[in-house]
Motif scaffolding. Structure first.
Motif, PDB file in Angstrom:
ATOM      1  N   LEU A  68       0.832  -1.202   0.000  1.00  9.16           N
ATOM      2  CA  LEU A  68       0.000   0.000   0.000  1.00  9.16           C
ATOM      3  C   LEU A  68       0.871   1.258   0.000  1.00  9.16           C
ATOM      4  O   LEU A  68       0.646   2.189  -0.780  1.00  9.16           O
ATOM      5  N   CYS A  69       1.870   1.273   0.869  1.00  9.00           N
ATOM      6  CA  CYS A  69       2.753   2.443   0.949  1.00  9.00           C
ATOM      7  C   CYS A  69       3.551   2.629  -0.334  1.00  9.00           C
ATOM      8  O   CYS A  69       3.776   3.761  -0.778  1.00  9.00           O
ATOM      9  N   ARG A  97       6.967   6.069   4.207  1.00  9.61           N
ATOM     10  CA  ARG A  97       8.251   5.480   4.586  1.00  9.61           C
ATOM     11  C   ARG A  97       8.280   5.114   6.063  1.00  9.61           C
ATOM     12  O   ARG A  97       8.925   4.149   6.462  1.00  9.61           O
ATOM     13  N   GLU A  98       7.589   5.902   6.863  1.00 12.86           N
ATOM     14  CA  GLU A  98       7.599   5.671   8.304  1.00 12.86           C
ATOM     15  C   GLU A  98       6.778   4.450   8.690  1.00 12.86           C
ATOM     16  O   GLU A  98       7.102   3.767   9.678  1.00 12.86           O
ATOM     17  N   ILE A  99       5.716   4.143   7.950  1.00  6.00           N
ATOM     18  CA  ILE A  99       4.800   3.073   8.371  1.00  6.00           C
ATOM     19  C   ILE A  99       4.865   1.829   7.495  1.00  6.00           C
ATOM     20  O   ILE A  99       4.140   0.858   7.743  1.00  6.00           O
ATOM     21  N   VAL A 105      -0.990   0.517  12.650  1.00  4.83           N
ATOM     22  CA  VAL A 105      -0.518   1.854  13.016  1.00  4.83           C
ATOM     23  C   VAL A 105      -1.338   2.362  14.193  1.00  4.83           C
ATOM     24  O   VAL A 105      -2.576   2.323  14.167  1.00  4.83           O
ATOM     25  N   ASP A 106      -0.639   2.827  15.235  1.00  6.86           N
ATOM     26  CA  ASP A 106      -1.326   3.441  16.361  1.00  6.86           C
ATOM     27  C   ASP A 106      -1.053   4.939  16.379  1.00  6.86           C
ATOM     28  O   ASP A 106      -0.458   5.486  15.438  1.00  6.86           O
ATOM     29  N   VAL A 107      -1.473   5.612  17.456  1.00  9.92           N
ATOM     30  CA  VAL A 107      -1.315   7.058  17.540  1.00  9.92           C
ATOM     31  C   VAL A 107       0.150   7.458  17.464  1.00  9.92           C
ATOM     32  O   VAL A 107       0.505   8.412  16.762  1.00  9.92           O
ATOM     33  N   VAL A 115       5.495  13.606  11.354  1.00 10.18           N
ATOM     34  CA  VAL A 115       6.774  14.321  11.497  1.00 10.18           C
ATOM     35  C   VAL A 115       7.686  14.033  10.317  1.00 10.18           C
ATOM     36  O   VAL A 115       8.282  14.944   9.722  1.00 10.18           O
ATOM     37  N   ARG A 116       7.783  12.761   9.950  1.00  9.49           N
ATOM     38  CA  ARG A 116       8.667  12.410   8.831  1.00  9.49           C
ATOM     39  C   ARG A 116       8.145  12.968   7.515  1.00  9.49           C
ATOM     40  O   ARG A 116       8.918  13.388   6.649  1.00  9.49           O
TER      41      ARG A 116
END
Length: 586
Positions: A68-69, A97-99, A105-107, A115-116
């Motif tokens: 997905l990403c 990229r972060e997830i 994925v949580d908070v 942020v990224r």
């Protein structure tokens, strides 16, 4: 509703809902353009950028966070249009990229992704300006960090982040005087808020049906991995060798490793670009000792696509060459652009049309060292660019910004070693600078032309005998001597620089802002020209658009000659939409 984790399926629905939410508001976002011109296109650019990924995302039957990403990052990069679209693609790139390596994925993960995303977008812009989409994105990222210790419900978390984003968006009027004068918030920031609100709506159950995704997604194949931002800038020749290569990673390569590598390159050179993605690292550096850069890179893996250019080679004489080239362009033409086909005499205002890459004049072009892609609007403008050496023409401009993939595809089809791209619009430059991320088998050089007249000047001053660095330096320097004015009509009431403008008024807009405003086309055009002239002005080129009759353009030319008898005047049929006249003064 309380949601503490989001899986790939929920993220897929949220993204599609975000795309749908942005698409539904694109016309409203377009109307937030500071200048009330009929081609405000922020909403259109952002929508087409996100929709280019939505089709690929919708086609994933069993989504994982990884695939997905990849689809989101690749699709938005390839479809990126205009500055706002490129920034949106970079926000998506950083976020995904972060997830991409987790299952849910949580908070906390969402906050890290925000942020990224912001960091990635800021890095993509050479001179970030506050009061824009970047400011709104950063504000939401900062708020998310503040909220993480306070809650674990993603819905409540998202609502608070969006609430803060709306507040900061409202404050953009105070951050940028030009927004306050126009009485509008930043259009890119508004577009980002629609993305966020659409995604939240998707999480709340208002997601777009995957079966009907094709109803709002434009067709096109945007598969493939994004390789990141790799726009190459040429600086002063303090370091003599332009060194480029790709590292095929064979050792662990973390963010800290990349920072150490960049720091080392900075100690031996400048003009550094290091972008990593999918097991490879693209490197560009100007240095006096390429061997040092290569030796350090070998510690991380094997190298490929190595290229080293000596930027201190003796400069070739340009003055006579330039004169000969300019004379060749003008040979056989009167000062009225005689012989340019495609004359239009009484056309209605031109609607926005999909851009398209026009076919080359020769079907099987022989291999050569360099070739040019020019973005142009209007049959006359296209013919002018062909006449001075453009190999490929992409239809577009202020009315319709071509995507990064449009330019990348054109570059891939050219049989050349180096491709120069002339964006010819300040809102296309950033999208053009993403092309090196998608094209690896030839060098891509973006000439930052902000208007079609600047692009014409740049192409005329290209010297095949000179190096890439020499040509880029020359073209950029010559473009700075070109002042551009554009005459169009206002689509709403506003006030700019203390000048009251009413819907239907004629406006002359220059490189730095409003030059003139009035009720008539001819009078406002002459006022625009007057605002552009100074004692050093030698050449005026006037390009008349699709909505101007040739006899009206000739009458304007004669009046301009009467006012400025010592200045050389040229008239050309540009055929450009939206703008009655484009004027360049050199």
């Amino acid at each position: 509703m309380n949601i503490q984790e989001i899986d790939a399926g929920q993220m897929q629905r949220a993204f599609l809902a975000a795309a749908k939410g942005l698409e539904a508001k694109k016309d409203w976002i377009n109307e937030l353009n500071v200048f009330p011109v009929p081609d405000g296109d922020t909403g259109t650019n952002m929508t087409m950028t996100i929709l280019s990924a939505a089709r690929e995302v919708a086609a994933i039957p069993d989504p994982t966070m990884e695939n997905l990403c990849k689809a989101i990052s690749s699709g938005t990069l390839r479809g990126a249009r205009g500055n706002s679209g490129v920034i949106l693609s970079q926000l998506c790139r950083g976020f995904t990229r972060e997830i991409s390596s987790v299952d849910t994925v949580d908070v906390a993960a969402l906050s890290n992704a925000f942020v990224r995303a912001t960091e990635t977008a800021y890095k993509a812009v050479m001179k970030p300006k506050e009061g824009t989409i970047l400011t709104v994105a950063r504000a939401m990222a900062d708020k998310s960090v503040e909220l993480v210790p306070q809650m674990d419900d993603i819905i409540a978390f998202a609502e608070k982040v969006i609430e803060h984003g709306d507040y900061v968006l409202s404050q953009t009027l105070e951050m940028l005087p030009v927004l306050k004068q126009a009485g509008v918030v930043d259009s890119g920031g508004q577009g980002l808020m629609q993305v966020m609100k659409g995604a939240l709506d998707g999480l709340l159950g208002g997601e777009v049906s995957l079966e009907n995704a094709g109803d709002f997604v434009q067709p096109g194949d945007f598969a493939g991995a994004a390789a990141g931002l790799a726009g190459l800038e040429t600086a002063d020749i303090k370091f003599g060798y332009c060194t480029e290569f790709i590292i095929n990673l064979e050792q662990p390569y973390s963010d800290n490793t990349e920072q150490d590598f960049k720091a080392y390159l900075a100690s031996i050179g400048d003009s550094i670009v290091v972008v990593s993605d999918s097991g490879v690292v693209k490197v560009h550096v100007h240095t006096n000792d390429p061997g040092l850069a290569i030796q350090r890179a070998l510690a991380y893996g094997s190298l490929s696509r190595m290229k080293i250019d000596n930027m201190r080679e003796e400069h070739h004489e340009r003055v006579i060459e330039n004169s000969e080239k300019l004379a060749a362009v003008q040979a056989g033409e009167s000062h009225e652009g005689a012989g340019v086909p495609g004359e239009k005499t009484d056309a209605p205002r031109t609607e926005t049309a999909p851009h398209k890459e026009t076919a080359p004049r020769k079907e099987a072009a022989p291999h050569k060292e360099a070739g040019f892609i020019a973005v142009a609007a209007g049959a006359g403008m296209a013919e002018i660019f062909r006449g001075i050496g453009a190999d490929r023409l992409i239809e577009g401009g202020q009315t319709m910004n071509p995507s990064t993939e449009d330019m990348a595809r054109a570059a891939e089809e050219m049989n050349v070693d180096t491709v120069y791209i002339l964006p010819n619009n300040k809102n296309i430059i950033l999208a053009a600078e993403q092309v090196p991320s998608l094209v690896e088998d030839r060098r891509i050089v973006v000439v930052p032309s902000r208007s079609m007249p600047q692009g014409i000047t740049a192409l005329i001053n290209f010297m095949p005998e000179c190096s890439v660095e020499e040509n880029l330096e020359t073209m950029k320097a010559e473009m700075e001597h070109v002042r551009t004015g554009q005459v169009t009509y206002a689509v709403r009431d506003t006030s700019i620089d203390g000048v009251s403008i009413h819907e239907g008024d004629i406006m002359g807009i220059g490189d730095q802002g409003l030059l003139a405003a009035g009720a008539g086309i001819e009078g406002t055009t002459l006022d625009t020209l007057a605002a552009m002239m100074d004692e050093e002005s030698e050449l005026v080129s006037i390009y008349y658009g699709a909505d101007v009759k040739k006899e009206d353009a000739r009458r304007l030319l004669e009046k301009a000659k009467e006012r400025y008898p010592d200045c050389e005047m040229e008239l050309h049929e540009g055929g450009q939409p939206v703008y009655y006249y484009m004027i360049s003064v050199e």
